[in-house]
Design an enzyme around this catalytic site. Structure first.
Site, PDB file in Angstrom:
ATOM      1  N   HIS A  80       0.843  -1.199   0.000  1.00 42.84           N
ATOM      2  CA  HIS A  80       0.000   0.000   0.000  1.00 42.84           C
ATOM      3  C   HIS A  80       0.875   1.245   0.000  1.00 42.84           C
ATOM      4  O   HIS A  80       1.844   1.320   0.748  1.00 42.84           O
ATOM      5  CB  HIS A  80      -0.904   0.029   1.240  1.00 42.84           C
ATOM      6  CG  HIS A  80      -2.059  -0.915   1.146  1.00 42.84           C
ATOM      7  ND1 HIS A  80      -3.187  -0.793   1.924  1.00 42.84           N
ATOM      8  CD2 HIS A  80      -2.275  -1.995   0.349  1.00 42.84           C
ATOM      9  CE1 HIS A  80      -4.037  -1.769   1.618  1.00 42.84           C
ATOM     10  NE2 HIS A  80      -3.500  -2.503   0.671  1.00 42.84           N
ATOM     11  N   LYS A 118       1.778  -0.470  15.115  1.00 40.84           N
ATOM     12  CA  LYS A 118       3.207  -0.543  15.450  1.00 40.84           C
ATOM     13  C   LYS A 118       3.640  -1.791  16.229  1.00 40.84           C
ATOM     14  O   LYS A 118       4.829  -2.113  16.274  1.00 40.84           O
ATOM     15  CB  LYS A 118       3.603   0.687  16.283  1.00 40.84           C
ATOM     16  CG  LYS A 118       3.674   1.962  15.483  1.00 40.84           C
ATOM     17  CD  LYS A 118       4.937   2.001  14.636  1.00 40.84           C
ATOM     18  CE  LYS A 118       4.875   3.027  13.536  1.00 40.84           C
ATOM     19  NZ  LYS A 118       4.637   2.504  12.204  1.00 40.84           N
ATOM     20  N   TYR A 167       4.279   6.255  10.136  1.00 42.67           N
ATOM     21  CA  TYR A 167       3.441   5.093   9.797  1.00 42.67           C
ATOM     22  C   TYR A 167       4.244   4.050   9.014  1.00 42.67           C
ATOM     23  O   TYR A 167       4.153   2.852   9.311  1.00 42.67           O
ATOM     24  CB  TYR A 167       2.210   5.541   8.995  1.00 42.67           C
ATOM     25  CG  TYR A 167       1.120   4.504   8.971  1.00 42.67           C
ATOM     26  CD1 TYR A 167       0.189   4.420  10.010  1.00 42.67           C
ATOM     27  CD2 TYR A 167       1.022   3.582   7.929  1.00 42.67           C
ATOM     28  CE1 TYR A 167      -0.812   3.460  10.012  1.00 42.67           C
ATOM     29  CE2 TYR A 167       0.033   2.616   7.919  1.00 42.67           C
ATOM     30  CZ  TYR A 167      -0.882   2.566   8.966  1.00 42.67           C
ATOM     31  OH  TYR A 167      -1.866   1.600   8.961  1.00 42.67           O
ATOM     32  N   TYR A 227      -9.107   4.954   8.082  1.00 37.62           N
ATOM     33  CA  TYR A 227      -9.245   5.267   9.504  1.00 37.62           C
ATOM     34  C   TYR A 227     -10.344   6.329   9.622  1.00 37.62           C
ATOM     35  O   TYR A 227     -10.214   7.411   9.048  1.00 37.62           O
ATOM     36  CB  TYR A 227      -7.930   5.834  10.064  1.00 37.62           C
ATOM     37  CG  TYR A 227      -6.828   4.817  10.240  1.00 37.62           C
ATOM     38  CD1 TYR A 227      -6.030   4.413   9.174  1.00 37.62           C
ATOM     39  CD2 TYR A 227      -6.562   4.262  11.492  1.00 37.62           C
ATOM     40  CE1 TYR A 227      -5.003   3.486   9.343  1.00 37.62           C
ATOM     41  CE2 TYR A 227      -5.537   3.340  11.679  1.00 37.62           C
ATOM     42  CZ  TYR A 227      -4.771   2.961  10.606  1.00 37.62           C
ATOM     43  OH  TYR A 227      -3.754   2.044  10.780  1.00 37.62           O
TER      44      TYR A 227
HETATM   45  P1  RFL Z   1       3.009 -12.297  20.967  1.00 33.74           P
HETATM   46  O1  RFL Z   1       2.601 -12.297  19.536  1.00 33.74           O
HETATM   47  O2  RFL Z   1       1.978 -12.082  21.999  1.00 33.74           O
HETATM   48  O3  RFL Z   1       3.758 -13.673  21.226  1.00 33.74           O
HETATM   49  C1  RFL Z   1       4.071 -14.132  22.515  1.00 33.74           C
HETATM   50  C2  RFL Z   1       4.043 -15.639  22.514  1.00 33.74           C
HETATM   51  O4  RFL Z   1       4.470 -16.121  23.771  1.00 33.74           O
HETATM   52  C3  RFL Z   1       3.624 -17.181  24.178  1.00 33.74           C
HETATM   53  N1  RFL Z   1       3.713 -17.281  25.651  1.00 33.74           N
HETATM   54  C4  RFL Z   1       4.484 -18.185  26.290  1.00 33.74           C
HETATM   55  N2  RFL Z   1       5.281 -19.167  25.837  1.00 33.74           N
HETATM   56  C5  RFL Z   1       5.937 -19.925  26.747  1.00 33.74           C
HETATM   57  N3  RFL Z   1       5.809 -19.755  28.093  1.00 33.74           N
HETATM   58  C6  RFL Z   1       4.999 -18.788  28.592  1.00 33.74           C
HETATM   59  N4  RFL Z   1       4.890 -18.624  29.921  1.00 33.74           N
HETATM   60  C7  RFL Z   1       4.301 -17.940  27.686  1.00 33.74           C
HETATM   61  N5  RFL Z   1       3.441 -16.904  27.813  1.00 33.74           N
HETATM   62  C8  RFL Z   1       3.099 -16.525  26.586  1.00 33.74           C
HETATM   63  C9  RFL Z   1       2.270 -16.792  23.637  1.00 33.74           C
HETATM   64  O5  RFL Z   1       1.422 -17.940  23.494  1.00 33.74           O
HETATM   65  C10 RFL Z   1       2.646 -16.180  22.293  1.00 33.74           C
HETATM   66  O6  RFL Z   1       2.671 -17.133  21.250  1.00 33.74           O
HETATM   67  O7  RFL Z   1       4.149 -11.205  21.239  1.00 33.74           O
HETATM   68  P2  RFL Z   1       5.316 -10.637  20.273  1.00 33.74           P
HETATM   69  O8  RFL Z   1       6.033 -11.740  19.578  1.00 33.74           O
HETATM   70  O9  RFL Z   1       6.054  -9.654  21.086  1.00 33.74           O
HETATM   71  O10 RFL Z   1       4.515  -9.877  19.099  1.00 33.74           O
HETATM   72  C11 RFL Z   1       3.786  -8.719  19.373  1.00 33.74           C
HETATM   73  C12 RFL Z   1       2.570  -8.645  18.459  1.00 33.74           C
HETATM   74  O11 RFL Z   1       1.838  -9.855  18.538  1.00 33.74           O
HETATM   75  C13 RFL Z   1       1.643  -7.481  18.809  1.00 33.74           C
HETATM   76  O12 RFL Z   1       2.396  -6.342  19.157  1.00 33.74           O
HETATM   77  C14 RFL Z   1       0.725  -7.103  17.633  1.00 33.74           C
HETATM   78  O13 RFL Z   1      -0.199  -8.104  17.337  1.00 33.74           O
HETATM   79  C15 RFL Z   1      -0.011  -5.806  17.943  1.00 33.74           C
HETATM   80  N6  RFL Z   1      -0.924  -5.401  16.870  1.00 33.74           N
HETATM   81  C16 RFL Z   1      -0.461  -4.812  15.716  1.00 33.74           C
HETATM   82  N7  RFL Z   1       0.863  -4.651  15.510  1.00 33.74           N
HETATM   83  C17 RFL Z   1       1.316  -4.152  14.332  1.00 33.74           C
HETATM   84  O14 RFL Z   1       2.533  -4.001  14.156  1.00 33.74           O
HETATM   85  N8  RFL Z   1       0.481  -3.792  13.302  1.00 33.74           N
HETATM   86  C18 RFL Z   1      -0.858  -3.928  13.419  1.00 33.74           C
HETATM   87  O15 RFL Z   1      -1.582  -3.659  12.448  1.00 33.74           O
HETATM   88  C19 RFL Z   1      -1.384  -4.417  14.668  1.00 33.74           C
HETATM   89  N9  RFL Z   1      -2.693  -4.592  14.835  1.00 33.74           N
HETATM   90  C20 RFL Z   1      -2.291  -5.657  17.000  1.00 33.74           C
HETATM   91  C21 RFL Z   1      -3.158  -5.206  15.964  1.00 33.74           C
HETATM   92  C22 RFL Z   1      -2.800  -6.318  18.093  1.00 33.74           C
HETATM   93  C23 RFL Z   1      -4.138  -6.543  18.185  1.00 33.74           C
HETATM   94  N10 RFL Z   1      -4.578  -7.262  19.303  1.00 33.74           N
HETATM   95  C24 RFL Z   1      -5.368  -8.411  19.176  1.00 33.74           C
HETATM   96  C25 RFL Z   1      -3.957  -7.019  20.579  1.00 33.74           C
HETATM   97  C26 RFL Z   1      -4.516  -5.399  16.049  1.00 33.74           C
HETATM   98  C27 RFL Z   1      -5.016  -6.049  17.182  1.00 33.74           C
HETATM   99  C28 RFL Z   1      -6.511  -6.191  17.265  1.00 33.74           C
HETATM  100  C1  PHB Z   2      -5.275  -4.750  10.831  1.00 32.76           C
HETATM  101  O1  PHB Z   2      -5.318  -4.929   9.594  1.00 32.76           O
HETATM  102  O2  PHB Z   2      -5.545  -5.639  11.633  1.00 32.76           O
HETATM  103  C2  PHB Z   2      -4.871  -3.420  11.358  1.00 32.76           C
HETATM  104  C3  PHB Z   2      -4.510  -2.422  10.477  1.00 32.76           C
HETATM  105  C4  PHB Z   2      -4.132  -1.169  10.969  1.00 32.76           C
HETATM  106  C5  PHB Z   2      -4.129  -0.959  12.339  1.00 32.76           C
HETATM  107  C6  PHB Z   2      -4.482  -1.966  13.201  1.00 32.76           C
HETATM  108  C7  PHB Z   2      -4.857  -3.200  12.723  1.00 32.76           C
HETATM  109  O3  PHB Z   2      -3.784   0.274  12.810  1.00 32.76           O
END
Ligand code: RFL
Ligand code: PHB
Length: 391
Positions: A73, A298, A385, A202
C-alpha cells in the site's frame, strides 16, 4: 534438562524472528511456546508491516509467500465529517511503503522455515520460572505435556508477550513501568467479503472510531471503537454491520460491502513500557516489554525491530566476545519504542471519541484537520506510519 545457547520464550513474531536471525549467524536456540502450533498459526492479530519489517523478512529468506500474497500500500485514507482524505504515504516518505499481510501468516512462514531447518520449537511448553539471571548459566523451568523440565542457556530472550512470565523476573526495584489505559476498546471482525476500498480507512465519527483493513482480495478486517467492558454477546452480526455502515458513510455515498463474519473479538487498549528491557542475562523482546494501542499499527513492527537489535548484539558476543551491543540493547530499543508510543497515542487520541472528555474530542478534530491540510503534518504521519529508519 535441555541445553542451548539462547532460550527463547514465545513463538510470536518476536521469538520467531529472533530464532531465525540467530540461526543465520550459526547460533543455536530452543523456542518454548505455551500454545499449540495450530493455535498460534490461527490467532488473528496485526496486519500492517512497515517497510523495515518487510525488508528484514526478505533478508531472512522468509518472504516468498508475503511477496506473492501480501498487498503493498502506498497510501491510506483518513475519513471524518463524512469525507475521505488520502495520505500518500509513499510520496511523503521518500518512496517507502507498507505491506498488508496478516501476522499469523508471518508466524506460519517463520515456523515453517525454522522447522524445515531442523530447529527446535517446543509447542505446548509453558515457561513457569526464569532464574539464575545474574549467572552465566540462566535456567528456564517449563511444563510440557504434564511434565516439568528445565532449559539451560547462555541467554534468555523473553518473547512471551504482555501476559508472559519473563517480565515478572525483573526485580521491581530495578525497573520502572510507564502505563496508560484508554477508556475504549476495539471490536474487531474478519469477514468473508472483498475489501470495499483498496486502501486502509481510519474513520473518526461522532459514534466512535472505525477502521477498514483487509487480509486478502476476499477477506476484509474491520474494527469499531467500543467501551472496554463491552459484551460481545450484545453485538449480533447485523448490529456490527449497521454500526460500521453508519460510521463509514460518506456524503458521496460510500458503499461498505458486507458478508459472513468469520471471527470476532474485543481488544482492550493500553500503552505500556518497562525500563530497562533487560536484567542480567534476560532480555525482553516485543510485547513482553511494551504495548501500544493498535491505531498506529506498530506492535508487531516493534517486536521485529527489538529482535533484530538483540540478534545483532548476540552475534557480536558469540563472534567477537563483544558486550557493547548487549549493554546497549535496552537503550537502543527504547528509542524506537518511545517514538512508536508517542505516534500510537497521537493516532489514537486523534481518531477516537472521548465521551467523557469533550476537550480531547475538539483537539482530535483540530489535529485531523491539520494533518489533511498541511503537507508537513501529513509527512509526520506518513514517515512514522511507514516506519522511521533512524530514531
Ligand atoms: P506475541 O505475539 O503475543 O507472542 C508471545 C508468545 O508467547 C507465548 N507465551 C508463552 N510461551 C511460553 N511460556 C509462557 N509462559 C508464555 N506466555 C506466553 C504466547 O502464546 C505467544 O505465542 O508477542 P510478540 O512476539 O512480542 O509480538 C507482538 C505482536 O503480537 C503485537 O504487538 C501485535 O499483534 C499488535 N498489533 C499490531 N501490531 C502491528 O505491528 N500492526 C498492526 O496492524 C497491529 N494490529 C495488534 C493489531 C494487536 C491486536 N490485538 C489483538 C492485541 C490489532 C489487534 C486487534
Ligand atoms: C489490521 O489490519 O488488523 C490493522 C490495520 C491497521 C491498524 C491496526 C490493525 O492500525
Amino acid at each position: 534438562m535441555l541445553r542451548t545457547q539462547v532460550a527463547i520464550l514465545g513463538a510470536g513474531p518476536a521469538g520467531l524472528v529472533l530464532a531465525q536471525l540467530l540461526a543465520r549467524s550459526g547460533i543455536e536456540s530452543i523456542v518454548l511456546e505455551h500454545r499449540s502450533r495450530e493455535y498460534v498459526e490461527a490467532r488473528v492479530r496485526a496486519g500492517v508491516l512497515e517497510q523495515g519489517s518487510v525488508d528484514l523478512l526478505r533478508e531472512m529468506g522468509v518472504s516468498d509467500r508475503m511477496d506473492r500474497e501480501g498487498m503493498v500500500h502506498t497510501g491510506l485514507e483518513l475519513r471524518f465529517d463524512g469525507q475521505g482524505h488520502r495520505i500518500p504515504l509513499t510520496e511523503l516518505s521518500g518512496g517507502r511503503s507498507i505491506m498488508v499481510y496478516g501476522q499469523q501468516e508471518v508466524v506460519k512462514d517463520l515456523i515453517a522455515a525454522r522447522l524445515a531447518a531442523g530447529a527446535q520449537i517446543l509447542f505446548d511448553a509453558e515457561a513457569t520460572v526464569v532464574r539464575d539471571l545474574q549467572s552465566s548459566r540462566p535456567h528456564v523451568r517449563f511444563r510440557c505435556n504434564g511434565t516439568e523440565d528445565e532449559l539451560e542457556a547462555d541467554f534468555v530472550a523473553g518473547c512471551d508477550g504482555f501476559h508472559g512470565v519473563s517480565r515478572t523476573a525483573l526485580p521491581q526495584s530495578a525497573c520502572t513501568v510507564y502505563d496508560k489505559e484508554y477508556p475504549y476498546a476495539w471490536l474487531g471482525i474478519l469477514a468473508a467479503v472483498a475489501p470495499s476500498n483498496e486502501e486502509l480507512i481510519y474513520v473518526r465519527h461522532e459514534r466512535g472510531f472505525a477502521l477498514h483493513s483487509m487480509r486478502s482480495p476476499h477477506i476484509t478486517r474491520l474494527y469499531l471503537q467500543v467501551v472496554p467492558d463491552e459484551d460481545l454477546a450484545d453485538w449480533p452480526d447485523e448490529r456490527i454491520w449497521e454500526e460500521l455502515q453508519a460510521r463509514m458513510a460518506t456524503r458521496d455515498g460510500f458503499v461498505l460491502e458486507s458478508g459472513p463474519i468469520l471471527e470476532k473479538g474485543i481488544t482492550t487498549m493500553r500503552s505500556f513500557v518497562v525500563e530497562p528491557m533487560q536484567h542480567g542475562r534476560l532480555y525482553l523482546v516485543g510485547d513482553a516489554a511494551h504495548i501500544v494501542p493498535p491505531t498506529g499499527a506498530k506492535g508487531m513492527n516493534l517486536a521485529v525491530a527489538d529482535a533484530r537489535v538483540l540478534a545483532s548484539a548476540l552475534d557480536a558476543w558469540y563472534a567477537k566476545g563483544s558486550t557493547v551491543g548487549l549493554e546497549q540493547y535496552s537503550e537502543t530499543c527504547l528509542r524506537r519504542v518511545w517514538r512508536a508510543e508517542h505516534f500510537s497515542w497521537w493516532m489514537t487520541t486523534m481518531l477516537h471519541r472521548h465521551a467523557d472528555e469533550p476537550f480531547m474530542d475538539r483537539l482530535g478534530l483540530s489535529n485531523l484537520r491539520y494533518v489533511v491540510s498541511s503537507e508537513s503534518a501529513a509527512r509526520t504521519l506518513a514517515e512514522n506510519y511507514v516506519g522511521l529508519v533512524n530514531v
